[in-house]
Scaffold this active site. Structure first.
Site, mmCIF file in Angstrom:
data_model
loop_
_atom_site.group_PDB
_atom_site.id
_atom_site.type_symbol
_atom_site.label_atom_id
_atom_site.label_comp_id
_atom_site.label_asym_id
_atom_site.label_seq_id
_atom_site.Cartn_x
_atom_site.Cartn_y
_atom_site.Cartn_z
ATOM 1 N N LYS A 126 22.667 35.077 9.099
ATOM 2 C CA LYS A 126 21.328 35.509 8.675
ATOM 3 C C LYS A 126 20.651 36.158 9.860
ATOM 4 O O LYS A 126 20.982 35.866 11.011
ATOM 5 C CB LYS A 126 20.498 34.297 8.234
ATOM 6 C CG LYS A 126 19.374 34.658 7.306
ATOM 7 C CD LYS A 126 19.912 34.933 5.921
ATOM 8 C CE LYS A 126 18.849 35.119 4.898
ATOM 9 N NZ LYS A 126 19.401 34.923 3.539
HETATM 10 N N1 GLU Z 1 19.784 37.646 1.161
HETATM 11 C C1 GLU Z 1 20.560 37.259 0.031
HETATM 12 C C2 GLU Z 1 20.829 35.769 0.042
HETATM 13 O O1 GLU Z 1 20.135 35.011 0.681
HETATM 14 C C3 GLU Z 1 21.808 38.093 -0.116
HETATM 15 C C4 GLU Z 1 22.774 37.978 0.997
HETATM 16 C C5 GLU Z 1 23.940 38.957 0.890
HETATM 17 O O2 GLU Z 1 24.085 39.601 -0.133
HETATM 18 O O3 GLU Z 1 24.684 39.038 1.869
HETATM 19 O O4 GLU Z 1 21.699 35.287 -0.636
#
Ligand code: GLU
Length: 436
Positions: A126
Site C-alpha cells: 500500500k
Molecule cells: N485499493 C484497492 C483495495 O484496497 C484496490 C487495490 C488493487 O487493485 O491493487 O483493495
C-alpha cells in the site's frame, strides 16, 4: 536452535491488558489482533508467526512539489510492501491528510490477506502521500504523483510492486504513474499499474469491480439468511467509487437503498432512493447534500438506521464499540478497508450480525486488477461479460471457502477469512523455505 529471548507482546496476542493496550483506532493493532487470533487457531509455528507479523519493506520519501503559486511544498510519501511470497506486491495508493505509516502498514497487510483469500498470485502493499488533493490544481496533483512515483520507482514494476487507485486517487493518477515509470524505463510498461483508463490498457469492468464484488457477496450472505437482494433494505455509507456502484448494482437487483451518505451528509428514504438519479446529482454537484427528494439526516444516524444490509464503504474505524450496540442491520458488507474495530467485532458477533469482512467484501477490486495485469501481460483483452463472470466465480468461491471455515473452526467470518488467507501465505513460506 534456541528461541531468541525477545518475544512479541504476548505470543499470539494474548495480552494481559488487552483493553488498554489496544488503541481501538490503531489500524495496525486492529489488523494484528485478528491475525494473532487466526495464527493461534492455525497453530502457526513461532518463527513463521514472527515473519508474518512484520512488513518486508517500508519506504518513506519526501515529495517536493512546486505549487502553482511558485512556492515549494514538501509532502511525505509512504510505500509499504508487506509480503511478496505469493507474487508481486499489489495495493493502492491514497492521497489523504490522514495517511500515516501505521495505517499504510495495516493496509499493506490487509492487501496480503485479501489477495491470498481470493487466491490470486500477488503479495500485498500500500502507499500514500500525506496531502489534501481537494486543494490542489490538476497540475499540482500531476507533479505530486510523478515525484512520488519517481521516489519509489526502485520497488515498482509488474513483477515486483503494482499500484492501483485507492482513497482520492483514480485512473487519471494511474495514467501518470504508468507514464512516469515508462519514461524511466524507456519503453511502455502498462502492467506496472492497474485501474488505468481502458484506452491505455485498463480492464473493462475494473472501475465497477469493487462495488460489483460487494453485490455478489451480499447476495450470497442474504441467501444464507433465507433472503434475496430483491426487496432487501440497504444503507450505504460513502458514495464514492465503491459505495455508489454497490448501491447502483444492488438497486438493479431489486434492493431498496434506504439511506446513503458521503462527507457532506446523509439522505434517508425508507421507500428507497433513486440511485441512478443520485449518481447524476453527485456528478453535477460533487456531493449528496442539497438533493431535494429525500430527508436529510446525520451521517452518524446512517450507521444505525433500520435496514437489512449496511455497507460501510468509506474509511477505517467507523463501526466502534460506541455505535456497534445500536446497529440494526442483519448483514454488514465492508466495502471499505478496516471499517470495524476489533472491539466492535465482539459486539456484532454477540448480536448475531453476519459480517462480510473487508478482505472478502471489497476483494472484487484487486481481483479485476489481477485480470488487468494478466491482460496487459498477455496483450489480449477480454470483453466485459467475461470479466464480470470470472469475477463472480472468484467471489462466490471465496465466500463459500470462508463459510466452510467459519463452520469448521466455529469462529466468526472475519477470523475465518484470516484463517484461509494466513494459511495460504504460510503454506507458500513453508514450501519456499527461508533464504539465508
Ligand atoms: N485499493 C484497492 C483495495 O484496497 C484496490 C487495490 C488493487 O487493485 O491493487 O483493495
Amino acid at each position: 536452535m534456541s528461541e531468541p529471548a525477545i518475544q512479541p507482546p504476548g505470543h499470539f496476542g494474548i495480552r494481559p491488558d488487552k483493553e488498554t493496550f489496544l488503541a481501538e483506532e490503531n489500524p495496525f493493532e486492529a489488523m494484528m489482533e485478528r491475525f494473532d487470533h487466526a495464527a493461534q487457531l492455525l497453530n502457526l509455528d513461532p518463527g513463521l508467526y514472527k515473519v508474518l507479523r512484520n512488513p518486508e519493506k517500508q519506504i518513506i520519501v519526501s515529495v517536493p512539489v512546486l505549487r502553482d503559486s511558485g512556492e515549494l511544498e514538501v509532502y511525505t510519501g509512504y510505500r509499504v510492501l508487506y509480503n511478496t511470497s505469493r507474487g508481486p506486491a499489489k495495493g493502492g495508493i491514497r492521497f489523504d491528510l490522514n495517511v500515516t505509516l501505521e495505517e499504510v502498514k495495516a493496509l499493506a497487510a490487509w492487501m496480503t490477506w485479501k489477495c491470498a483469500l481470493v487466491n490470486i498470485p500477488f503479495g500485498g502493499s500500500k502507499g500514500g502521500v500525506v496531502c489534501d488533493p481537494t486543494t490542489m490544481s490538476m497540475g499540482e496533483l500531476e507533479r505530486v504523483t510523478r515525484r512520488y512515483t519517481a521516489g519509489i520507482i526502485e520497488t515498482l514494476g509488474p513483477d515486483s510492486d503494482v499500484p492501483a487507485p485507492d482513497v482520492n486517487t483514480n485512473e487519471r493518477v494511474m495514467a501518470w504513474i504508468m507514464d512516469t515509470y515508462s519514461m524511466h524505463h524507456r519503453h511502455t510498461v502498462t502492467a506496472v499499474v492497474t485501474g488505468k483508463p481502458v484506452a491505455m490498457g485498463g480492464s473493462l469492468g475494473r472501475r465497477e469491480a469493487t462495488g460489483r464484488g460487494c453485490m455478489f457477496v451480499t447476495r450470497e450472505a442474504l441467501a444464507k439468511l433465507g433472503m434475496g437482494l430483491k426487496g432487501a433494505r440497504v444503507a450505504v455509507q460513502g458514495f464514492g467509487n465503491v459505495g455508489s456502484v454497490a448501491a447502483d448494482l444492488m438497486a438493479k437487483e431489486g434492493a431498496r437503498i434506504v439511506a446513503v451518505s458521503d462527507k457532506s451528509g446523509a439522505l434517508h428514504n425508507p421507500e428507497g432512493l433513486d440511485i441512478a438519479e443520485l449518481i447524476k446529482w453527485v456528478k453535477e454537484h460533487r456531493q449528496l447534500a442539497g438533493y431535494p427528494k429525500a430527508e436529510a439526516f446525520s451521517k452518524e444516524q446512517l450507521l444505525t438506521v433500520d435496514c437489512d444490509v449496511l455497507v460501510p464503504a468509506a474509511t477505517e474505524n467507523v463501526i466502534t464499540r460506541k455505535n456497534a450496540p445500536h446497529i440494526k442491520a442483519k448483514i454488514i458488507c465492508e466495502g471499505a478497508n478496516g471499517p470495524t474495530t476489533a472491539a466492535a467485532d465482539e459486539i456484532l458477533e454477540k448480536k448475531g450480525v453476519f459480517v462480510i469482512p473487508d478482505i472478502l467484501a471489497n476483494a472484487g477490486g484487486v481481483t479485476v486488477s489481477y485480470f488487468e495485469w494478466v491482460q496487459d501481460r498477455g496483450g489480449y483483452f477480454w470483453d466485459e461479460e467475461t470479466v464480470n463472470r470470472r469475477l463472480e466465480s472468484i467471489m462466490v468461491r471465496a465466500f463459500n471457502e470462508v463459510a466452510a471455515t467459519t463452520e469448521k473452526y466455529k469462529v466468526n467470518t472475519r477470523i475465518a477469512s484470516y484463517i484461509v488467507a494466513v494459511d495460504r501465505v504460510a503454506a507458500m513460506h513453508r514450501l519456499r523455505g527461508m533464504y539465508a
